[in-house]
Write a protein that holds these residues in place. Structure first.
Motif, PDB file in Angstrom:
ATOM      1  N   LEU A 153       0.753  -1.263   0.008  1.00  0.00           N
ATOM      2  CA  LEU A 153      -0.090  -0.051   0.051  1.00  0.00           C
ATOM      3  C   LEU A 153       0.915   1.156  -0.074  1.00  0.00           C
ATOM      4  O   LEU A 153       0.495   2.399  -0.615  1.00  0.00           O
ATOM      5  N   LYS A 154       2.147   1.088   0.741  1.00  0.00           N
ATOM      6  CA  LYS A 154       2.935   2.323   0.741  1.00  0.00           C
ATOM      7  C   LYS A 154       3.220   3.009  -0.678  1.00  0.00           C
ATOM      8  O   LYS A 154       3.747   4.088  -0.782  1.00  0.00           O
ATOM      9  N   VAL A 155       3.536   2.003  -1.615  1.00  0.00           N
ATOM     10  CA  VAL A 155       4.074   2.237  -2.704  1.00  0.00           C
ATOM     11  C   VAL A 155       3.221   2.510  -3.853  1.00  0.00           C
ATOM     12  O   VAL A 155       3.682   2.856  -5.056  1.00  0.00           O
ATOM     13  N   LEU A 156       2.040   2.716  -3.630  1.00  0.00           N
ATOM     14  CA  LEU A 156       1.100   2.572  -4.472  1.00  0.00           C
ATOM     15  C   LEU A 156       0.828   4.395  -4.621  1.00  0.00           C
ATOM     16  O   LEU A 156       0.730   5.045  -3.789  1.00  0.00           O
ATOM     17  N   THR A 157       0.849   4.629  -5.922  1.00  0.00           N
ATOM     18  CA  THR A 157       0.596   5.956  -6.140  1.00  0.00           C
ATOM     19  C   THR A 157      -0.831   6.199  -5.991  1.00  0.00           C
ATOM     20  O   THR A 157      -1.845   5.407  -6.138  1.00  0.00           O
ATOM     21  N   GLU A 158      -1.248   7.706  -5.859  1.00  0.00           N
ATOM     22  CA  GLU A 158      -2.836   8.043  -5.634  1.00  0.00           C
ATOM     23  C   GLU A 158      -3.456   7.043  -6.666  1.00  0.00           C
ATOM     24  O   GLU A 158      -4.505   6.713  -6.462  1.00  0.00           O
ATOM     25  N   GLU A 160      -2.967   4.537  -8.715  1.00  0.00           N
ATOM     26  CA  GLU A 160      -2.934   3.072  -8.244  1.00  0.00           C
ATOM     27  C   GLU A 160      -3.906   2.645  -7.146  1.00  0.00           C
ATOM     28  O   GLU A 160      -4.595   1.727  -7.352  1.00  0.00           O
ATOM     29  N   ALA A 205      -0.295  -3.091  -9.287  1.00  0.00           N
ATOM     30  CA  ALA A 205       1.164  -2.546  -9.094  1.00  0.00           C
ATOM     31  C   ALA A 205       2.173  -3.439  -9.148  1.00  0.00           C
ATOM     32  O   ALA A 205       1.954  -5.047  -9.203  1.00  0.00           O
ATOM     33  N   THR A 206       3.630  -3.021  -9.440  1.00  0.00           N
ATOM     34  CA  THR A 206       4.599  -4.030  -9.629  1.00  0.00           C
ATOM     35  C   THR A 206       5.677  -3.625  -8.542  1.00  0.00           C
ATOM     36  O   THR A 206       6.359  -2.683  -8.892  1.00  0.00           O
ATOM     37  N   LEU A 207       5.824  -4.435  -7.611  1.00  0.00           N
ATOM     38  CA  LEU A 207       6.764  -3.965  -6.513  1.00  0.00           C
ATOM     39  C   LEU A 207       8.188  -4.993  -6.692  1.00  0.00           C
ATOM     40  O   LEU A 207       7.760  -6.200  -6.345  1.00  0.00           O
TER      41      LEU A 207
ATOM     42  N   ILE B  60       7.205  -0.146 -13.688  1.00  0.00           N
ATOM     43  CA  ILE B  60       7.335   0.136 -12.226  1.00  0.00           C
ATOM     44  C   ILE B  60       7.395   1.609 -12.147  1.00  0.00           C
ATOM     45  O   ILE B  60       8.048   2.289 -12.810  1.00  0.00           O
ATOM     46  N   ASN B  61       6.466   2.157 -10.960  1.00  0.00           N
ATOM     47  CA  ASN B  61       6.328   3.503 -10.669  1.00  0.00           C
ATOM     48  C   ASN B  61       7.701   3.990  -9.858  1.00  0.00           C
ATOM     49  O   ASN B  61       8.465   3.160  -9.263  1.00  0.00           O
ATOM     50  N   LEU B  63       7.818   5.388  -6.970  1.00  0.00           N
ATOM     51  CA  LEU B  63       7.574   5.008  -5.381  1.00  0.00           C
ATOM     52  C   LEU B  63       8.124   3.566  -5.291  1.00  0.00           C
ATOM     53  O   LEU B  63       9.014   3.279  -4.363  1.00  0.00           O
ATOM     54  N   GLU B  64       7.595   2.760  -6.206  1.00  0.00           N
ATOM     55  CA  GLU B  64       8.174   1.322  -6.314  1.00  0.00           C
ATOM     56  C   GLU B  64       9.677   1.348  -6.202  1.00  0.00           C
ATOM     57  O   GLU B  64      10.378   0.444  -5.630  1.00  0.00           O
ATOM     58  N   ASP B  91       1.961  11.774  -3.217  1.00  0.00           N
ATOM     59  CA  ASP B  91       2.813  10.734  -3.807  1.00  0.00           C
ATOM     60  C   ASP B  91       4.130  11.131  -3.430  1.00  0.00           C
ATOM     61  O   ASP B  91       5.019  10.062  -3.003  1.00  0.00           O
ATOM     62  N   LYS B  94       4.795  10.020   0.143  1.00  0.00           N
ATOM     63  CA  LYS B  94       4.843   8.652   0.383  1.00  0.00           C
ATOM     64  C   LYS B  94       6.437   8.529   0.054  1.00  0.00           C
ATOM     65  O   LYS B  94       7.070   7.720   0.556  1.00  0.00           O
ATOM     66  N   LEU B  98       9.311   6.683   2.064  1.00  0.00           N
ATOM     67  CA  LEU B  98       9.907   5.506   1.870  1.00  0.00           C
ATOM     68  C   LEU B  98      11.485   5.523   1.753  1.00  0.00           C
ATOM     69  O   LEU B  98      12.143   4.504   1.439  1.00  0.00           O
TER      70      LEU B  98
END
Lengths: 675, 127
Positions: A153-158, A160, A205-207, B60-61, B63-64, B91, B94, B98
């Motif tokens: 959840l922490k890496v999802l942009t608004e 996503e 999402a792709t983490l 991959i964005n 943030l990721e 964002d 976040k 991170l």
């Protein structure tokens, strides 16, 4: 490198990228329009649009194009609201986006100096956008406790996050796929995997993650939603560790097909009100209407016979009334059909403007093109046929007309050259002007070239006035440039341009002023297809003369004819009117009907006048223009053929004949056969 | 030796602008990556001294990417600057939570970017 230098260097790159973004934006909008009937926008299309606006905002801001930056910013906001579901997807919103796209194009085109109108347009539009943005609903409730790992959840942009909520709302099952891939090939495998997931549903999402212990491997957690059950998904992906995400999906919203009839009706009404029709379909309807008009004409002749031959006056009266009614309706049908074929010149003009901008960059000339009257409407077919000739004329202005910046400075002109493209309606015609502020056409060079090329005798050439001289630039084989330019002059001359325009029943004129510039004026009929024509006979042959080029009809006596320089003329209210005999023009044997009266049809286009001598007037009639077959298409003087039910008549290309005779250049050896 | 800077950004023009802005400072070697995946591929092959990344990118964005870099002991020490447009405040927050070191809002002033970069790579002189 100074800031300015960075900007200069980047300006070209900026334009390149901005144009590409606009193109992507427009493609996205087109896709979005197709989604409107369903009332639901494709999230990927929306996201792509958002990204285009976002990037455009970023780069235009960096280059200091404030209007462009503000506008794309507001559009980005609107698209953001749309993709986050804060603003509903409606026809009005789509229209706003379309208008926004148009303004963006104008701004990109005007990067060197935004015009007052555009500036004002943008300001007004931005205000309107801001109003719409204010109306946006509250942000949808943030879904907490989804049973999804906090790390994800922490890496999802608004955005996503929003997609995640949407997937839940639609009752899709959520999955988390963990895969461990060898580092060397992970990119290819990841692409393949995401493709497969996209077939099953939506990738959210792709983490990436990696454990320090295994340096040659990399792991990914892929979060996605799908309507399929866990077992099926597992089977279809066949890789990694799949985990259905714990939370039971919410009750799915009813699928669209369950909607009641009332709901369906409503959604149908909201469909965009335009239909795209193949122009050839319109052509065929137009032909039918033309034939209907012929039926009407026959009916009206029959009515006359009923009245005079049979003496049935009452029935004739009744028939006449019905005929008038029919005529009114056919007229209406024709007008509506013609209107349906009309499109504004906007797209063509924009394309030409882009061409000039690209040329200026490529050729290092500083040339700006101004547009006027781009909203003028013309038959779609004419607009299409105009693209090449206009492009050629503009390239000529670019290559031959406008001087290099240095030369311009020496002449005390601004470094930046201008080409103006104007369109306006004049009666049944549309006039398009291409004007440059360059060096003008050098009369002496034209004279010299004519003599050198042996196109005309020296003594003849010296006698020519400016106007006559300029007409020679439309002659085949004429070019004042020794070497072909990069841009124009690759063997295609102005004669081809002229032929193209004549084919459209139009004319082309040129005016030039030394060191001030040159202006080409194209006069075109608003539409092709159906015309009113005057049927005449001359030398035993029947011709149709388009009524829109006829100024008046005269009946006078043969004694009025005078001869000036071997040319027949008459005096028409103090003005000399040159006469033309069609047999001479077409080089046909003369079978003149002898009558004491001299019948003349005065035709005119732009400021030119010509009297066509005819034997007899048959009458006025509406005719459907059919193109000439291959055999006759090369013959000058005809713009097409008209089907008259029992016979076919050739239609005179009045404009072409006028200009041809003005110049005195025409080949009398051409043969016009009877059809 | 030159500092190695990795720029992860899908807009080629923004990449070019970042580079020309930083070229005013001596001693940089630039690596460009239009996607997160490509950035992941580059990471183990160079020891980068600075990473600049966008947030909104396909696959991959940003943030990721930040999460990956800052949670991996091999890369966590590399200063990381987010360059993103305003309006994506959440964002950006976040990203900072991170572990991103700084952020710059697009459109940026050249000087602003230079200053932030100098903060993390302090020994560079101006040309």
């Amino acid at each position: 490198m100074s800031e300015k230098e960075i900007k200069d260097r980047g300006l070209q790159e900026f334009l390149g990228e901005a144009e590409e973004l606009l193109e992507r934006f427009n493609t996205g909008l087109f896709k979005l329009s197709e989604d409107l009937p369903q009332g639901k926008a494709d999230p990927e299309t929306l996201n792509n649009l958002f990204r285009s606006a976002h990037t455009l905002k970023g780069i235009s801001g960096m280059y200091g194009f404030d209007e462009l930056s503000t506008l794309s910013h507001r559009l980005e906001d609107l698209l953001d609201n749309l993709r986050l579901g804060k603003t509903p997807f409606t026809k009005e919103v789509l229209q706003l986006l379309h208008r926004g796209a148009e303004l963006l194009s104008s701004l990109v085109v005007e990067t060197k100096g935004v015009s007052k109108e555009t500036k004002q347009g943008v300001e007004e539009f931005v205000k309107e956008l801001e109003r719409t943005l204010k109306e946006a609903g509250p942000e949808p409730e943030r879904e907490k406790a989804l049973g999804i790992d906090e790390a994800i959840l922490k890496v999802l942009t608004e955005y996503e996050e929003h997609r995640l909520r949407e997937n839940i709302k639609e009752g899709r099952n959520l999955f988390l796929l963990s895969v461990d891939l060898p580092f060397d090939t992970f990119d290819k495998e990841l692409t393949a995997l995401t493709e497969r997931i996209k077939e099953l549903g939506e990738l959210i999402a792709t983490l990436p993650s990696s454990s320090p212990a295994e340096k040659d491997r990399i792991s990914f957690d892929l979060l996605f939603g799908s309507h399929l059950k866990e077992g099926e998904v597992k089977k279809r992906i066949g890789k990694g560790e799949l985990k259905g995400i714990g939370r039971k999906p919410q009750k799915p919203s009813p699928p669209p097909q369950v909607k009641g009839p009332a709901g369906e009706e409503k959604s149908l009404k909201s469909i965009s009100s335009t239909v795209r029709v193949d122009i050839h379909k319109l052509d065929s309807i137009m032909n039918t209407v033309g034939e209907l008009a012929l039926c009407k004409t026959m009916l009206s002749r029959l009515t006359e016979r009923v009245k005079y031959e049979l003496g049935l006056t009452d029935i004739a009266m009744e028939l006449k009334r019905i005929n008038r009614d029919l005529e009114k309706r056919i007229n209406y049908l024709q007008t509506s059909l013609l209107e349906a074929r009309m499109i504004p010149l906007t797209q063509l003009f924009d394309r030409l403007q882009r061409m000039v901008r690209k040329l200026s960059i490529d050729e290092g000339k500083e040339i700006v093109m101004g547009l006027e009257g781009a909203d003028t409407e013309l038959d779609k077919l004419i607009v299409e046929e105009l693209a090449d000739p206009l492009m050629h004329i503009i390239r000529n202005c670019f290559d031959h007309g406008i001087e290099d910046p240095e030369e311009r400075e020496q002449k005390g002109k601004p470094r930046e050259g201008h080409i103006y493209l104007r369109a306006y309606s004049r009666g049944n015609h549309v006039v398009i002007e291409v004007e440059d502020d360059g060096r003008g056409i050098d009369e002496e060079k034209v004279r010299k070239s004519l003599i050198e090329k042996g196109l005309e005798d020296e003594s003849e050439v010296m006698k020519l006035n400016k106007k006559e001289l300029l007409d020679y630039i439309f002659m085949p084989g004429f070019s004042t440039r020794k070497e072909a330019g990069e841009v124009s002059g690759r063997g295609v001359g102005m004669d081809v341009v002229k032929n193209n325009i004549s084919r459209l029943s139009g004319t082309i004129d040129v005016e030039t002023w030394k060191d001030k510039g040159t202006r080409f004026t194209l006069t075109l009929p608003i539409t092709l297809a159906i015309i009113k024509a005057l049927l005449v006979t001359s030398g035993g042959r029947e011709y149709a003369i388009p009524v829109n080029s006829i100024l008046e009809i005269l009946s006078t006596s043969h004694e009025k004819i005078q001869k000036i320089e071997k040319r027949e003329v008459i005096d028409l209210r103090g003005r000399t009117l040159p006469l033309l005999r069609l047999e001479e023009y077409f080089g046909l044997p003369c079978e003149r009907e002898s009558s004491g009266v001299l019948n003349i049809v005065v035709v005119g286009i732009a400021e030119h006048r010509l009297g066509i001598v005819v034997d007899r007037f048959i009458g006025e009639q509406e005719v459907v223009i059919k193109p000439l077959g291959k055999v006759l298409s090369g013959v000058k003087g005809f713009s097409g053929a008209a089907e008259l039910g029992d016979r076919t008549v050739l239609i005179l290309d009045a404009g072409g004949i006028i200009l041809d005779t003005m110049k005195g250049v025409h080949s009398s050896s051409q043969v016009a056969g009877n059809v | 030796m030159d500092y190695k800077v990795l720029i992860v950004e899908d807009s080629p023009i923004t990449r070019a602008l970042i580079i020309s802005t930083l070229e005013e400072i001596d001693g940089f070697q630039f690596f460009e990556s239009p996607t997160g995946v490509e950035a992941l591929k580059l990471l183990p092959h160079h020891s980068f001294n600075l990473i600049i990344t966008d947030i909104n990118m396909p696959d991959i964005n940003g943030l990721e990417l930040v999460s990956f870099i800052k949670s991996n002991p091999a890369y966590a020490h590399i200063p990381l600057i987010i360059v993103s447009t305003e309006g994506t405040q959440k964002d950006i927050e976040k990203g900072l939570s991170l572990g991103a070191d700084a952020y710059i809002v697009k459109p940026f002033e050249p000087r602003e970017l230079q200053e932030v970069v100098r903060r993390y790579l302090p020994c560079q002189k101006r040309k």
